[in-house]
Enzyme design. Structure first.
Site, PDB file in Angstrom:
ATOM      1  N   LYS A  15     -23.812  46.061  45.979  1.00 34.56           N
ATOM      2  CA  LYS A  15     -24.101  44.640  46.146  1.00 34.56           C
ATOM      3  C   LYS A  15     -22.805  43.836  46.197  1.00 34.56           C
ATOM      4  O   LYS A  15     -21.867  44.102  45.448  1.00 34.56           O
ATOM      5  CB  LYS A  15     -24.993  44.158  45.001  1.00 34.56           C
ATOM      6  CG  LYS A  15     -26.351  44.853  44.981  1.00 34.56           C
ATOM      7  CD  LYS A  15     -27.184  44.483  43.774  1.00 34.56           C
ATOM      8  CE  LYS A  15     -26.644  45.087  42.507  1.00 34.56           C
ATOM      9  NZ  LYS A  15     -27.554  44.896  41.347  1.00 34.56           N
ATOM     10  N   THR A  43     -28.734  33.092  37.492  1.00 37.97           N
ATOM     11  CA  THR A  43     -28.824  34.420  38.118  1.00 37.97           C
ATOM     12  C   THR A  43     -29.206  35.498  37.112  1.00 37.97           C
ATOM     13  O   THR A  43     -28.994  36.677  37.373  1.00 37.97           O
ATOM     14  CB  THR A  43     -27.480  34.778  38.768  1.00 37.97           C
ATOM     15  OG1 THR A  43     -26.444  34.736  37.769  1.00 37.97           O
ATOM     16  CG2 THR A  43     -27.141  33.817  39.895  1.00 37.97           C
ATOM     17  N   GLY A  49     -30.987  38.281  35.486  1.00 34.67           N
ATOM     18  CA  GLY A  49     -31.984  39.258  35.912  1.00 34.67           C
ATOM     19  C   GLY A  49     -31.973  39.596  37.386  1.00 34.67           C
ATOM     20  O   GLY A  49     -32.898  40.260  37.869  1.00 34.67           O
ATOM     21  N   THR A  50     -30.939  39.181  38.118  1.00 30.33           N
ATOM     22  CA  THR A  50     -30.930  39.464  39.554  1.00 30.33           C
ATOM     23  C   THR A  50     -30.937  40.958  39.860  1.00 30.33           C
ATOM     24  O   THR A  50     -31.625  41.408  40.774  1.00 30.33           O
ATOM     25  CB  THR A  50     -29.715  38.808  40.239  1.00 30.33           C
ATOM     26  OG1 THR A  50     -28.524  39.168  39.538  1.00 30.33           O
ATOM     27  CG2 THR A  50     -29.849  37.305  40.271  1.00 30.33           C
ATOM     28  N   GLY A  51     -30.157  41.738  39.109  1.00 29.65           N
ATOM     29  CA  GLY A  51     -30.105  43.177  39.362  1.00 29.65           C
ATOM     30  C   GLY A  51     -31.429  43.856  39.110  1.00 29.65           C
ATOM     31  O   GLY A  51     -31.869  44.716  39.892  1.00 29.65           O
ATOM     32  N   CYS A  52     -32.084  43.463  38.020  1.00 21.42           N
ATOM     33  CA  CYS A  52     -33.404  44.022  37.712  1.00 21.42           C
ATOM     34  C   CYS A  52     -34.397  43.691  38.823  1.00 21.42           C
ATOM     35  O   CYS A  52     -35.160  44.554  39.284  1.00 21.42           O
ATOM     36  CB  CYS A  52     -33.928  43.445  36.397  1.00 21.42           C
ATOM     37  SG  CYS A  52     -32.865  43.673  34.970  1.00 21.42           S
TER      38      CYS A  52
END
Length: 273
Positions: free
Chosen positions: A176, A207, A209-212
């Protein structure tokens, strides 16, 4: 109803609802798969940070996994932050003999930049879990730990994705681009081709929790039979909308909006260049 697909998340909790198990289940619901969860750690956290963590016993984690896998086998599985080597080895043993698409969100670095794992844990992720993965979704700091070199450009991200696939053994990897300068371009390598996904970058601190969320969308779409490329494209579109229409909640880094895409209709753009 017999045709409904299911997805399983294996991760820790977030009582404030923006990340972890809670975020994954919200995503699964929005993407119209039946969501299930195995909790590894109970975390006291909110938009300001983590206050405390309690890890569940390996025996109880195994009982949760067996309860799900023996009764409602999922069509997609994802893992988030797995806190200990013993947890990783247990999960690997349960997944090793399945053909279920498996997405790893390798949560290893806090937003502060601090490492969340000891070297032994990082080694087990690299050597034991990643070879089982259908898709690995690291951000730049996580990818740097996995490949052991600095990532400063899109070319570096391409090189890292290739190492994760060809040297570490994943089926595919998407590095990412949110931590790089310029456009937020994600680089996917599937062992044969590179694909690039870009969308607008928004100036916001919300932002959490964006990865989850991104990895949960990919898991849901793989569970529904989408290709890796299609699943990543939908994940990119979904998380872009979730950030653009983020919720003004909390006193710190607030959560993204898990129904953000509905504010302008179901995403139909793939974001590929």
């Amino acid at each position: 109803m017999s045709s409904v697909k299911s997805a399983l998340t294996i991760a820790g909790t977030d009582p404030s609802g923006g990340a972890g198990i809670q975020a994954d289940l919200k995503v699964f619901q929005e993407r119209e798969v039946y969501g299930m969860s195995v909790i590894t750690s109970v975390v006291a956290q909110n938009t300001l940070g983590v206050q405390d963590v309690q890890h569940l016993s390996i025996d109880f984690i195994e009982k949760q996994l067996d309860a799900v896998l023996k009764d409602i086998p999922p069509q997609g599985i994802k893992t988030g932050m797995i806190a200990t080597v013993d947890m990783m080895k247990l999960i690997a043993s349960k997944l090793a003999n399945t053909n279920i698409p498996y997405v790893i969100d390798p949560v290893m670095v806090a937003k502060s930049g601090d490492s969340l794992m000891e070297e032994e844990s990082r080694r087990v992720i690299r050597d034991v879990l990643i070879p089982l993965a259908t898709v690995v979704t690291p951000n730049v700091p996580e990818a740097e730990i996995l490949v052991d070199f600095n990532i400063k450009s899109q070319d570096d991200a391409k090189k890292a994705a290739k190492v994760i696939v060809e040297d570490l053994g994943a089926q595919s990897a998407v590095v990412k681009g949110g931590h790089l300068q310029g456009e937020a371009i994600d680089v996917l390598y599937d062992g044969e081709e590179y694909y690039y996904f870009k969308d607008a970058r928004f100036d916001t601190k919300h932002t959490h929790g964006t990865g989850c969320t991104f990895s949960a969308v990919i898991t849901a779409e793989l569970a529904k039979g989408k290709s890796i490329k299609e699943a990543v494209a939908l994940g990119k579109a979904y998380i872009t909308d979730a950030i653009q229409y983020s919720l003004q909640l909390g006193n710190g880094n607030g959560p993204t909006n898990h129904w953000g895409y509905r504010l302008k209709g179901v995403p139909n753009h793939e974001g590929e260049i």
